[in-house]
Design a protein around this motif. Structure first.
Motif, PDB file in Angstrom:
ATOM      1  N   VAL A 161      37.662  34.867  39.988  1.00 55.44           N
ATOM      2  CA  VAL A 161      36.828  34.649  41.179  1.00 55.44           C
ATOM      3  C   VAL A 161      35.367  34.387  40.788  1.00 55.44           C
ATOM      4  O   VAL A 161      34.526  34.207  41.657  1.00 55.44           O
ATOM      5  CB  VAL A 161      36.911  35.837  42.171  1.00 55.44           C
ATOM      6  N   LYS A 162      35.096  34.353  39.522  1.00 56.38           N
ATOM      7  CA  LYS A 162      33.729  34.171  39.016  1.00 56.38           C
ATOM      8  C   LYS A 162      33.031  32.999  39.708  1.00 56.38           C
ATOM      9  O   LYS A 162      33.519  31.867  39.694  1.00 56.38           O
ATOM     10  CB  LYS A 162      33.738  33.933  37.511  1.00 56.38           C
ATOM     11  N   GLY A 166      29.826  39.413  40.820  1.00 54.14           N
ATOM     12  CA  GLY A 166      30.362  38.075  41.032  1.00 54.14           C
ATOM     13  C   GLY A 166      30.370  37.181  39.809  1.00 54.14           C
ATOM     14  O   GLY A 166      31.052  36.161  39.795  1.00 54.14           O
ATOM     15  N   ASP A 167      29.630  37.548  38.773  1.00 55.46           N
ATOM     16  CA  ASP A 167      29.609  36.743  37.555  1.00 55.46           C
ATOM     17  C   ASP A 167      30.500  37.308  36.459  1.00 55.46           C
ATOM     18  O   ASP A 167      31.233  36.570  35.813  1.00 55.46           O
ATOM     19  CB  ASP A 167      28.177  36.600  37.036  1.00 55.46           C
ATOM     20  N   SER A 168      30.459  38.605  36.274  1.00 56.70           N
ATOM     21  CA  SER A 168      31.278  39.210  35.214  1.00 56.70           C
ATOM     22  C   SER A 168      32.673  39.587  35.719  1.00 56.70           C
ATOM     23  O   SER A 168      33.577  39.813  34.931  1.00 56.70           O
ATOM     24  CB  SER A 168      30.601  40.463  34.657  1.00 56.70           C
ATOM     25  N   CYS A 169      32.838  39.660  37.032  1.00 61.09           N
ATOM     26  CA  CYS A 169      34.092  40.091  37.666  1.00 61.09           C
ATOM     27  C   CYS A 169      34.485  41.499  37.232  1.00 61.09           C
ATOM     28  O   CYS A 169      35.659  41.847  37.152  1.00 61.09           O
ATOM     29  CB  CYS A 169      35.229  39.101  37.409  1.00 61.09           C
ATOM     30  N   ALA A 170      33.492  42.318  36.959  1.00 59.42           N
ATOM     31  CA  ALA A 170      33.721  43.712  36.597  1.00 59.42           C
ATOM     32  C   ALA A 170      33.180  44.606  37.710  1.00 59.42           C
ATOM     33  O   ALA A 170      32.208  44.262  38.384  1.00 59.42           O
ATOM     34  CB  ALA A 170      33.016  44.045  35.278  1.00 59.42           C
ATOM     35  N   PRO A 194      39.034  36.215  26.857  1.00 61.94           N
ATOM     36  CA  PRO A 194      38.901  36.484  28.296  1.00 61.94           C
ATOM     37  C   PRO A 194      38.437  35.264  29.095  1.00 61.94           C
ATOM     38  O   PRO A 194      38.621  35.199  30.305  1.00 61.94           O
ATOM     39  CB  PRO A 194      37.880  37.616  28.375  1.00 61.94           C
ATOM     40  N   GLN A 195      37.880  34.275  28.442  1.00 59.33           N
ATOM     41  CA  GLN A 195      37.409  33.068  29.122  1.00 59.33           C
ATOM     42  C   GLN A 195      38.564  32.230  29.680  1.00 59.33           C
ATOM     43  O   GLN A 195      38.375  31.457  30.615  1.00 59.33           O
ATOM     44  CB  GLN A 195      36.557  32.225  28.161  1.00 59.33           C
ATOM     45  N   GLY A 212      40.855  40.931  34.535  1.00 62.77           N
ATOM     46  CA  GLY A 212      39.467  40.805  34.957  1.00 62.77           C
ATOM     47  C   GLY A 212      39.205  39.645  35.905  1.00 62.77           C
ATOM     48  O   GLY A 212      38.079  39.184  36.026  1.00 62.77           O
ATOM     49  N   CYS A 213      40.226  39.195  36.615  1.00 63.45           N
ATOM     50  CA  CYS A 213      40.052  38.052  37.515  1.00 63.45           C
ATOM     51  C   CYS A 213      39.241  38.403  38.760  1.00 63.45           C
ATOM     52  O   CYS A 213      38.563  37.556  39.326  1.00 63.45           O
ATOM     53  CB  CYS A 213      41.403  37.465  37.915  1.00 63.45           C
TER      54      CYS A 213
END
Length: 151
Positions: free
Chosen positions: A120-121, A52-56, A110-111, A23-24
């Motif tokens: 990339v968050k 851009g925040d969750s990278c999903a 995941p953090q 999830g990067c």
């Protein structure tokens, strides 16, 4: 033994394959190619579907339909695509390296991908908000950075 340690990429189920993604978001950054040298340059401009925040991906099931040049990673092409980050679990496993200590399947959190600086968050710009003629000005080298193999 963990599934990624006992199975090849080709032997993994679809669910196991998807679980490998840390999830990067690095693979969803816009890549530019130098017309003269053919060198690939990574920008800090992200695909319009990457949050851009969750990278999903905001529409993962339909991503290929919405973004036709989106590349679906497979056990076959993961070994051939030159821009896949060296930190990518798919690439690491294909190269026989195993998962990194900070990968959520190893760390359990995941953090750790964010904490170690791989995510990339909060570090990117949405492609629809940056004129394509300005993407070159967004060339960055941080997506190539790798954390140490251990703490």
């Amino acid at each position: 033994m963990a599934f990624w340690e006992e199975k090849s990429l080709e032997q993994m189920s679809p669910a196991e394959w998807e679980a490998l993604c840390d999830g990067c978001g690095r693979c969803c950054l816009i890549k530019l190619e130098d017309e003269d040298s053919g060198t690939l340059i990574t920008s800090d401009v992200r695909c319009k579907l990457l949050d851009g925040d969750s990278c999903a991906c905001s529409n993962y099931p339909r991503r290929k339909e919405i973004v036709p040049d989106c590349i679906k990673l497979t056990p076959e092409n993961v070994r051939e695509i030159p821009w896949i980050p060296t930190t990518c679990a798919y690439r690491r496993l294909a190269e026989g390296k195993g998962l990194a200590w900070w990968h959520p399947l190893v760390s359990g959190d995941p953090q750790t991908v964010v904490d170690v600086g791989v995510s990339v968050k909060g570090r990117t710009f949405l492609e629809t908000e940056i004129d394509a003629e300005e993407w070159e000005e967004h060339a960055v080298d941080w997506p190539e950075w790798e954390p140490p193999e251990s703490l």
